[in-house]
Write a protein that holds these residues in place. Structure first.
Motif, mmCIF file in Angstrom:
data_model
loop_
_atom_site.group_PDB
_atom_site.id
_atom_site.type_symbol
_atom_site.label_atom_id
_atom_site.label_comp_id
_atom_site.label_asym_id
_atom_site.label_seq_id
_atom_site.Cartn_x
_atom_site.Cartn_y
_atom_site.Cartn_z
ATOM 1 N N ASP A 77 0.727 -1.225 0.038
ATOM 2 C CA ASP A 77 0.145 -0.023 0.026
ATOM 3 C C ASP A 77 0.859 1.291 0.030
ATOM 4 O O ASP A 77 0.438 2.396 -0.393
ATOM 5 N N ALA A 78 1.942 1.135 0.339
ATOM 6 C CA ALA A 78 2.909 2.284 0.527
ATOM 7 C C ALA A 78 3.240 2.924 -0.792
ATOM 8 O O ALA A 78 3.434 1.873 -1.799
ATOM 9 N N VAL A 79 3.458 4.127 -1.168
ATOM 10 C CA VAL A 79 3.966 4.802 -2.553
ATOM 11 C C VAL A 79 5.365 4.617 -2.520
ATOM 12 O O VAL A 79 5.906 4.991 -3.542
ATOM 13 N N SER A 80 6.202 4.725 -1.494
ATOM 14 C CA SER A 80 7.356 4.870 -1.248
ATOM 15 C C SER A 80 8.100 3.454 -2.145
ATOM 16 O O SER A 80 7.464 2.438 -1.905
ATOM 17 N N LEU A 81 9.397 3.568 -2.761
ATOM 18 C CA LEU A 81 9.760 2.657 -3.604
ATOM 19 C C LEU A 81 10.691 1.553 -2.726
ATOM 20 O O LEU A 81 10.857 1.963 -1.862
ATOM 21 N N PRO A 82 10.719 0.349 -3.043
ATOM 22 C CA PRO A 82 11.523 -0.569 -2.108
ATOM 23 C C PRO A 82 12.868 -0.308 -2.609
ATOM 24 O O PRO A 82 13.232 0.595 -3.427
ATOM 25 N N THR A 83 13.694 -0.899 -1.577
ATOM 26 C CA THR A 83 15.212 -0.467 -1.770
ATOM 27 C C THR A 83 15.917 -1.724 -1.797
ATOM 28 O O THR A 83 15.801 -2.874 -1.484
ATOM 29 N N VAL A 84 16.885 -1.693 -2.935
ATOM 30 C CA VAL A 84 17.537 -2.695 -3.523
ATOM 31 C C VAL A 84 19.091 -2.312 -3.212
ATOM 32 O O VAL A 84 19.611 -1.493 -3.713
ATOM 33 N N ILE A 85 19.859 -3.279 -2.425
ATOM 34 C CA ILE A 85 21.119 -3.384 -2.017
ATOM 35 C C ILE A 85 21.819 -4.436 -2.458
ATOM 36 O O ILE A 85 21.655 -5.665 -2.365
ATOM 37 N N PHE A 86 22.949 -4.248 -3.341
ATOM 38 C CA PHE A 86 23.815 -5.350 -3.615
ATOM 39 C C PHE A 86 24.776 -5.463 -2.594
ATOM 40 O O PHE A 86 25.318 -4.711 -2.034
ATOM 41 N N GLU A 87 25.275 -6.850 -2.385
ATOM 42 C CA GLU A 87 25.978 -7.184 -1.157
ATOM 43 C C GLU A 87 27.388 -6.806 -1.328
ATOM 44 O O GLU A 87 27.880 -6.467 -0.445
ATOM 45 N N LYS A 88 28.067 -6.963 -2.569
ATOM 46 C CA LYS A 88 29.238 -6.388 -2.788
ATOM 47 C C LYS A 88 29.246 -5.454 -3.851
ATOM 48 O O LYS A 88 28.312 -5.147 -4.602
#
Length: 256
Positions: A77-88
């Motif tokens: 329901d949130a309009v904020s975007l997901p966060t994608v983090i690469f491990e290295k």
């Protein structure tokens, strides 16, 4: 006490509802049959996902990059975007050298639960590695020249990609080598759904390999089944979008 109980029940129900929606997102990914990229929700939290992409061609060929997806607490329901983090550290214009976060704004400005799904993010990750040049172009000018994004997460990568492809390629090869070097590292988090790799052990894996080579294994496959193709071999955004349209059509036909 009654108010506290009601509040607790409401939060519990909200978490259960969110869990079902996350499962639906995971099922959509399975239906899309993406090749070369995998993502799964954490065992302990519905808003944390673990992912890995295998790249088989192009500048990033042979790269194996892990990433995590952190969904907003109120997802979807949130309009904020997901966060994608690469491990290295991954050398790419859209990936920050400090936080290792992926810029999703070229894909969408905000989250719309009616239009956006996690598989869109996975497709986008495939695209930025399959076609790094195309991923930093906003549009074409009236003369047909590409207009580059004015602001990206890694301006040094942008500069090298635009003016020195050889130097860019060398930096990419270094990050690929680093990713392979750390492929068997101890998981940074204790979660049964965290994607891990184990080195080949003949005594453990030989029996499985023999099963895969046996006629009985191949007989389980449908005679009409076609060999799979690696999505990471996509060379342009247009090709990726054509594939996406074909997959959508296939899903629609199966549902009908």
């Amino acid at each position: 006490m009654c108010l506290e109980t009601t509040s607790t029940n409401s939060k519990t129900q909200a978490l259960i509802t969110q869990g079902y929606k996350v499962i639906a997102e995971y099922q959509l990914i399975e239906q899309m049959q993406l090749k070369g990229i995998y993502a799964i929700p954490s065992y302990s939290s519905a808003v944390l996902w673990f992912g890995v992409i295998f790249i088989h061609s192009g500048l990033y060929a042979d790269g194996i990059f892990r990433f995590s997806i952190l969904l907003p607490d109120l997802f979807p329901d949130a309009v904020s975007l997901p966060t994608v983090i690469f491990e290295k550290g991954v050398f790419h214009p859209h990936i920050c050298t400090i936080s290792h976060s992926l810029d999703l704004t070229p894909l969408f400005q905000y989250w719309n639960k009616k239009e956006h799904h996690i598989w869109h993010i996975l497709k986008y990750i495939q695209l930025i590695f399959a076609d790094p040049e195309g991923s930093v172009c906003m549009r074409l000018s009236s003369n047909g020249e590409p207009i580059l994004l004015s602001d990206v997460n890694n301006m040094e990568a942008m500069r090298l990609l635009s003016h020195s492809r050889v130097d860019y390629s060398l930096r990419v090869k270094a990050c690929i080598a680093s990713s392979l070097e750390h492929m068997f590292d101890t998981p940074p988090i204790k979660d049964p759904h965290y994607i891990i790799f184990k080195r080949y052990q003949p005594e453990m894996h030989r029996a499985v390999m023999e099963r895969l080579k046996s006629n009985s294994w191949y007989s389980l496959a449908a005679p009409s089944s076609q060999p799979s193709e690696c999505v990471a071999r996509i060379e342009s955004e247009q090709q990726l979008r054509r594939e996406e349209a074909a997959q959508r059509a296939g899903l629609g036909n199966s549902q009908n």
